[in-house]
Scaffold this active site. Structure first.
Site, PDB file in Angstrom:
ATOM      1  N   LYS A   1      47.755  36.502  47.327  1.00  0.00           N
ATOM      2  CA  LYS A   1      48.026  37.837  47.861  1.00  0.00           C
ATOM      3  C   LYS A   1      48.959  37.624  49.042  1.00  0.00           C
ATOM      4  CE  LYS A   1      46.100  42.014  49.945  1.00  0.00           C
ATOM      5  NZ  LYS A   1      44.903  42.693  50.494  1.00  0.00           N
TER       6      LYS A   1
ATOM      7  N   VAL B   1      48.125  44.140  45.301  1.00  0.00           N
ATOM      8  CA  VAL B   1      46.775  44.506  45.767  1.00  0.00           C
ATOM      9  C   VAL B   1      47.007  45.548  46.853  1.00  0.00           C
ATOM     10  CG1 VAL B   1      44.643  43.739  46.839  1.00  0.00           C
ATOM     11  CG2 VAL B   1      45.847  42.213  45.259  1.00  0.00           C
TER      12      VAL B   1
ATOM     13  N   THR C   1      40.416  46.093  53.852  1.00  0.00           N
ATOM     14  CA  THR C   1      40.299  47.524  53.579  1.00  0.00           C
ATOM     15  C   THR C   1      38.850  47.904  53.311  1.00  0.00           C
ATOM     16  OG1 THR C   1      42.539  47.559  52.685  1.00  0.00           O
ATOM     17  CG2 THR C   1      41.105  49.394  52.079  1.00  0.00           C
TER      18      THR C   1
ATOM     19  N   TYR D   1      44.837  34.384  50.234  1.00  0.00           N
ATOM     20  CA  TYR D   1      45.349  35.533  50.970  1.00  0.00           C
ATOM     21  C   TYR D   1      46.146  35.028  52.160  1.00  0.00           C
ATOM     22  CZ  TYR D   1      45.085  40.252  53.076  1.00  0.00           C
ATOM     23  OH  TYR D   1      45.371  41.485  53.607  1.00  0.00           O
TER      24      TYR D   1
END
Length: 295
Positions: free
Chosen positions: A168, A208, A52, A140
């Site tokens: 995540k 998140v 992002t 992640y």
């Protein structure tokens, strides 16, 4: 009521955008202001230079400058995680060390992408990064982007390292996540907004969120209701967010593009392209509907 299952970085984390000026340069003034707003409106911590945050198109120097600026703005009491993932282990290690020196409290490390390493190589990559600094890692797991899953059996082994503390989770495998949580101390954070409440309900630590850039309080309210024991209210509040989640994350445009369209936070970097007028108007309608419905 205080949550009993908040993870090492809090519960409500925002995957923060990276603002740019009209000329396409890093806009640290806007970044500081946006970070302060996110914390004031309900975020426990921030994840910088993730997808992002347009990490594929920001330089190492820009990542460090952004981290230093946000740290200066929010102070030492707010957890800041730095995205340091790459497809190159040596580069990832260097980014991790630079992030630690710049004030990061933790590191977001994605599975090496494109080369699709086998699980033994994935494990070795994460361990190399964990040994390179003294701060904790959030792994992640997003196979839809990287091409490689962090398999549950790999996570079970990685959990033995004292600095690998969180995941995540964008693997869309609630069964696998539940099994790993049951056998390890790993804190699971949802990386897909539609999974925030389901994952939290089975023991996740929080989320998140990209959508939290524009609606931090609305996203947090779901977990607050759940922690207060009002699961029906948590479900109701979660349902209210679904329209915005779908518009921002499942409309065919990347979340970075939709978040910046709603925030008017400068351009995106190529190869991304900005949202058009029609898409932006649609996003604003859905966002305003959420505000009206939530009161």
């Amino acid at each position: 009521m205080t949550s009993t299952q908040a993870g090492p970085f809090g519960r409500a984390l925002c995957a923060m955008i990276t603002p740019f000026t009209a000329a396409g340069d890093l806009d640290l003034v806007t970044a500081r202001a946006h970070a302060l707003r996110l914390i004031a409106e309900g975020c426990d911590g921030l994840v910088l230079s993730g997808t992002t945050g347009e990490s594929p198109t920001t330089t190492d120097e820009e990542k460090t400058a952004l981290l230093r600026a946000v740290r200066e703005a929010v102070g030492d009491g707010v957890p800041l995680l730095a995205g340091v993932g790459s497809s190159d282990t040596r580069h990832t290690v260097r980014l991790a060390q630079e992030a630690e020196a710049a004030g990061a409290d933790g590191l977001l490390v994605v599975t090496p992408y494109y080369s699709r390493p086998p699980q033994a190589a994935v494990e070795a990559h994460f361990l190399r990064v964990a040994e390179a600094t003294g701060i904790p890692l959030m792994l992640y797991d997003i196979p839809g982007r990287t091409g490689t899953r962090i398999e549950p059996r790999t996570l079970l082994r990685l959990a033995e390292h004292p600095r690998i503390v969180a995941v995540k989770d964008c693997a869309y495998d609630l069964l696998g996540a539940t099994k790993v949580m049951a056998r390890t101390r790993l804190a699971y954070y949802s990386g897909c907004e539609e999974m925030n409440l389901p994952l939290y309900a089975v023991g996740g630590a929080g989320y998140v969120s990209t959508v939290a850039n524009v609606a931090p309080g609305r996203m947090r309210a779901v977990l607050d209701a759940f922690d207060a024991g009002d699961t029906a209210e948590a479900a109701r509040l979660n349902a209210l967010t679904i329209g915005l989640v779908e518009a921002m994350m499942a409309s065919g445009l990347p979340g970075t593009v939709t978040a910046k369209a709603l925030l008017d936070a400068g351009p995106v970097r190529e190869p991304l392209q900005p949202a058009g007028r029609e898409a932006t108007d649609g996003l604003r309608r859905v966002y305003e509907e959420l505000l009206d419905a939530a009161g």
